[in-house]
Scaffold this motif. Structure first.
Motif, PDB file in Angstrom:
ATOM      1  N   ILE A 116     -31.833  42.762  14.712  1.00  0.00           N
ATOM      2  CA  ILE A 116     -32.595  42.807  15.954  1.00  0.00           C
ATOM      3  C   ILE A 116     -31.624  42.527  17.099  1.00  0.00           C
ATOM      4  N   VAL A 117     -31.461  43.498  17.970  1.00  0.00           N
ATOM      5  CA  VAL A 117     -30.514  43.387  19.079  1.00  0.00           C
ATOM      6  C   VAL A 117     -31.298  43.194  20.373  1.00  0.00           C
ATOM      7  N   ILE A 118     -30.895  42.205  21.159  1.00  0.00           N
ATOM      8  CA  ILE A 118     -31.633  41.856  22.374  1.00  0.00           C
ATOM      9  C   ILE A 118     -30.707  41.936  23.586  1.00  0.00           C
ATOM     10  N   PRO A 119     -30.845  42.979  24.408  1.00  0.00           N
ATOM     11  CA  PRO A 119     -30.103  43.015  25.678  1.00  0.00           C
ATOM     12  C   PRO A 119     -30.780  42.056  26.661  1.00  0.00           C
ATOM     13  N   CYS A 120     -30.050  41.076  27.159  1.00  0.00           N
ATOM     14  CA  CYS A 120     -30.709  40.052  27.976  1.00  0.00           C
ATOM     15  C   CYS A 120     -29.731  39.290  28.849  1.00  0.00           C
ATOM     16  N   HIS A 121     -30.294  38.491  29.751  1.00  0.00           N
ATOM     17  CA  HIS A 121     -29.536  37.561  30.575  1.00  0.00           C
ATOM     18  C   HIS A 121     -29.218  36.306  29.761  1.00  0.00           C
ATOM     19  N   SER A 122     -28.333  35.492  30.274  1.00  0.00           N
ATOM     20  CA  SER A 122     -27.901  34.294  29.558  1.00  0.00           C
ATOM     21  C   SER A 122     -29.038  33.294  29.340  1.00  0.00           C
ATOM     22  N   ASP A 123     -29.991  33.214  30.300  1.00  0.00           N
ATOM     23  CA  ASP A 123     -31.070  32.241  30.141  1.00  0.00           C
ATOM     24  C   ASP A 123     -31.970  32.603  28.966  1.00  0.00           C
ATOM     25  N   ILE A 124     -32.230  33.891  28.775  1.00  0.00           N
ATOM     26  CA  ILE A 124     -33.035  34.326  27.638  1.00  0.00           C
ATOM     27  C   ILE A 124     -32.264  34.085  26.334  1.00  0.00           C
ATOM     28  N   LYS A 125     -30.991  34.390  26.348  1.00  0.00           N
ATOM     29  CA  LYS A 125     -30.155  34.193  25.158  1.00  0.00           C
ATOM     30  C   LYS A 125     -30.169  32.737  24.714  1.00  0.00           C
ATOM     31  N   GLU A 126     -29.988  31.827  25.658  1.00  0.00           N
ATOM     32  CA  GLU A 126     -29.976  30.406  25.320  1.00  0.00           C
ATOM     33  C   GLU A 126     -31.354  29.941  24.852  1.00  0.00           C
ATOM     34  N   HIS A 127     -32.403  30.467  25.477  1.00  0.00           N
ATOM     35  CA  HIS A 127     -33.756  30.106  25.056  1.00  0.00           C
ATOM     36  C   HIS A 127     -34.027  30.553  23.623  1.00  0.00           C
ATOM     37  N   LEU A 128     -33.661  31.779  23.285  1.00  0.00           N
ATOM     38  CA  LEU A 128     -33.931  32.296  21.947  1.00  0.00           C
ATOM     39  C   LEU A 128     -33.193  31.501  20.875  1.00  0.00           C
ATOM     40  N   LYS A 129     -32.063  30.947  21.233  1.00  0.00           N
ATOM     41  CA  LYS A 129     -31.310  30.137  20.273  1.00  0.00           C
ATOM     42  C   LYS A 129     -32.040  28.842  19.923  1.00  0.00           C
ATOM     43  N   THR A 130     -33.006  28.464  20.776  1.00  0.00           N
ATOM     44  CA  THR A 130     -33.767  27.230  20.515  1.00  0.00           C
ATOM     45  C   THR A 130     -35.062  27.498  19.755  1.00  0.00           C
ATOM     46  N   CYS A 131     -35.426  28.755  19.548  1.00  0.00           N
ATOM     47  CA  CYS A 131     -36.687  29.094  18.858  1.00  0.00           C
ATOM     48  C   CYS A 131     -36.512  28.937  17.355  1.00  0.00           C
ATOM     49  N   SER A 132     -37.210  27.995  16.777  1.00  0.00           N
ATOM     50  CA  SER A 132     -37.040  27.697  15.354  1.00  0.00           C
ATOM     51  C   SER A 132     -37.370  28.884  14.453  1.00  0.00           C
ATOM     52  N   SER A 133     -38.314  29.725  14.879  1.00  0.00           N
ATOM     53  CA  SER A 133     -38.713  30.870  14.058  1.00  0.00           C
ATOM     54  C   SER A 133     -37.677  31.990  14.077  1.00  0.00           C
ATOM     55  N   LEU A 134     -36.659  31.853  14.919  1.00  0.00           N
ATOM     56  CA  LEU A 134     -35.641  32.889  15.033  1.00  0.00           C
ATOM     57  C   LEU A 134     -34.290  32.425  14.498  1.00  0.00           C
ATOM     58  N   LYS A 135     -34.304  31.400  13.665  1.00  0.00           N
ATOM     59  CA  LYS A 135     -33.063  30.904  13.068  1.00  0.00           C
ATOM     60  C   LYS A 135     -32.662  31.829  11.921  1.00  0.00           C
ATOM     61  N   THR A 136     -32.130  32.977  12.274  1.00  0.00           N
ATOM     62  CA  THR A 136     -31.756  33.990  11.302  1.00  0.00           C
ATOM     63  C   THR A 136     -30.534  34.739  11.793  1.00  0.00           C
ATOM     64  N   ASP A 137     -29.726  35.201  10.865  1.00  0.00           N
ATOM     65  CA  ASP A 137     -28.536  35.955  11.266  1.00  0.00           C
ATOM     66  C   ASP A 137     -28.864  37.400  11.615  1.00  0.00           C
ATOM     67  N   LYS A 138     -30.145  37.746  11.600  1.00  0.00           N
ATOM     68  CA  LYS A 138     -30.557  39.092  12.009  1.00  0.00           C
ATOM     69  C   LYS A 138     -30.434  39.297  13.519  1.00  0.00           C
ATOM     70  N   ILE A 139     -30.457  38.205  14.283  1.00  0.00           N
ATOM     71  CA  ILE A 139     -30.482  38.300  15.741  1.00  0.00           C
ATOM     72  C   ILE A 139     -29.082  38.545  16.296  1.00  0.00           C
ATOM     73  N   LYS A 140     -28.973  39.594  17.121  1.00  0.00           N
ATOM     74  CA  LYS A 140     -27.733  39.905  17.825  1.00  0.00           C
ATOM     75  C   LYS A 140     -28.074  40.063  19.314  1.00  0.00           C
ATOM     76  N   PHE A 141     -27.071  39.976  20.169  1.00  0.00           N
ATOM     77  CA  PHE A 141     -27.301  40.110  21.610  1.00  0.00           C
ATOM     78  C   PHE A 141     -26.420  41.215  22.190  1.00  0.00           C
ATOM     79  N   ALA A 142     -26.908  41.789  23.279  1.00  0.00           N
ATOM     80  CA  ALA A 142     -26.152  42.812  24.016  1.00  0.00           C
ATOM     81  C   ALA A 142     -26.239  42.496  25.491  1.00  0.00           C
ATOM     82  N   ASP A 143     -25.296  43.003  26.255  1.00  0.00           N
ATOM     83  CA  ASP A 143     -25.337  42.832  27.710  1.00  0.00           C
ATOM     84  C   ASP A 143     -26.492  43.634  28.285  1.00  0.00           C
ATOM     85  N   PHE A 144     -27.126  43.093  29.294  1.00  0.00           N
ATOM     86  CA  PHE A 144     -28.163  43.857  29.998  1.00  0.00           C
ATOM     87  C   PHE A 144     -27.488  44.780  30.997  1.00  0.00           C
TER      88      PHE A 144
END
Length: 225
Positions: free
Chosen positions: A56-84
């Motif tokens: 799952i790739v998420i193009p986003c700003h830094s605030d969203i990226k940092e928030h998603l890292k705190t979501c317990s249900s998303l503690k998986t190596d499936k999550i990747k990030f991209a520049d918006f």
């Protein structure tokens, strides 16, 4: 695409780089009620895709990226990030580029609005199934209201057959190579909808009937499912 007996590698791109101008604050960080308690809009949206996707790739700003890292249900190596990007199309292309550079490229990709947290799992499943037949699938609903065309001055020009009016939602699903090539060919354009890119290249897109509840959060009253 692989034959039907081979497991498809599935990626999702969840857009999360919008400015939420009409909402008044970052709507993706707003809290909503879910079956598993209160969660942010973006966390709720992303976790809907985890059971179906390898990446799952998420193009986003830094605030969203940092928030998603705190979501317990998303503690998986499936999550990747991209520049918006400065447009939705550019953000999606950045996400596709991340997918292209994965060790194993996906066979299909689902593209979904981060601000659509009420998508049903069955809608995601049906989109994936239809991609065994089509290069592109667009989820949406048929119009129930009478549709009128007006000019710039607000004068009604004509009434059209609402049975042919399909209101596009997301996810939209694609054969990965097809949508990547479409983005490369049309990179100098500004499409707000990925299925429109295939339409522009005369590639058939299947209209998959979705649900009314799969609304995009635009205003504060939209937070209630």
């Amino acid at each position: 695409m692989k034959n039907s007996s081979t497991k498809l590698k599935i990626a999702a791109i969840v857009t999360a780089g919008g400015t939420s101008t009409r909402f008044g604050s970052n709507k993706l960080l707003e809290t909503i009620e879910t079956k598993n308690g209160k969660k942010s809009v973006i966390c709720t949206t992303v976790e809907k895709f985890i059971p179906f996707c390898d990446e799952i790739v998420i193009p986003c700003h830094s605030d969203i990226k940092e928030h998603l890292k705190t979501c317990s249900s998303l503690k998986t190596d499936k999550i990747k990030f991209a520049d918006f990007g400065d447009t939705r199309q550019k953000s999606i292309f950045n996400g596709l580029t991340v997918c292209e550079n994965l060790f194993e490229k996906p066979d299909i990709v689902l593209i979904h609005d981060g601000a659509r947290p009420f998508v049903e799992p069955d809608t995601i499943k049906q989109t994936i199934e239809k991609l065994k037949e089509y290069k592109g699938v667009c989820v949406g609903i048929y119009a129930t209201d009478t549709i009128k065309i007006t000019d710039d001055n607000g004068n009604v020009i004509k009434t059209i057959d609402r049975n042919t009016v399909f209101q596009a939602q997301t996810p939209q699903g694609f054969d990965f190579k097809t949508i990547l090539n479409a983005h490369k060919k049309l990179k100098d354009k500004n499409f707000t909808d990925d299925s429109s890119m295939l339409e522009a290249l005369n590639i058939p897109v299947f209209a998959l009937k979705g649900t009314i509840s799969n609304k995009k959060i635009t205003f504060r009253e939209d937070l209630n499912s």
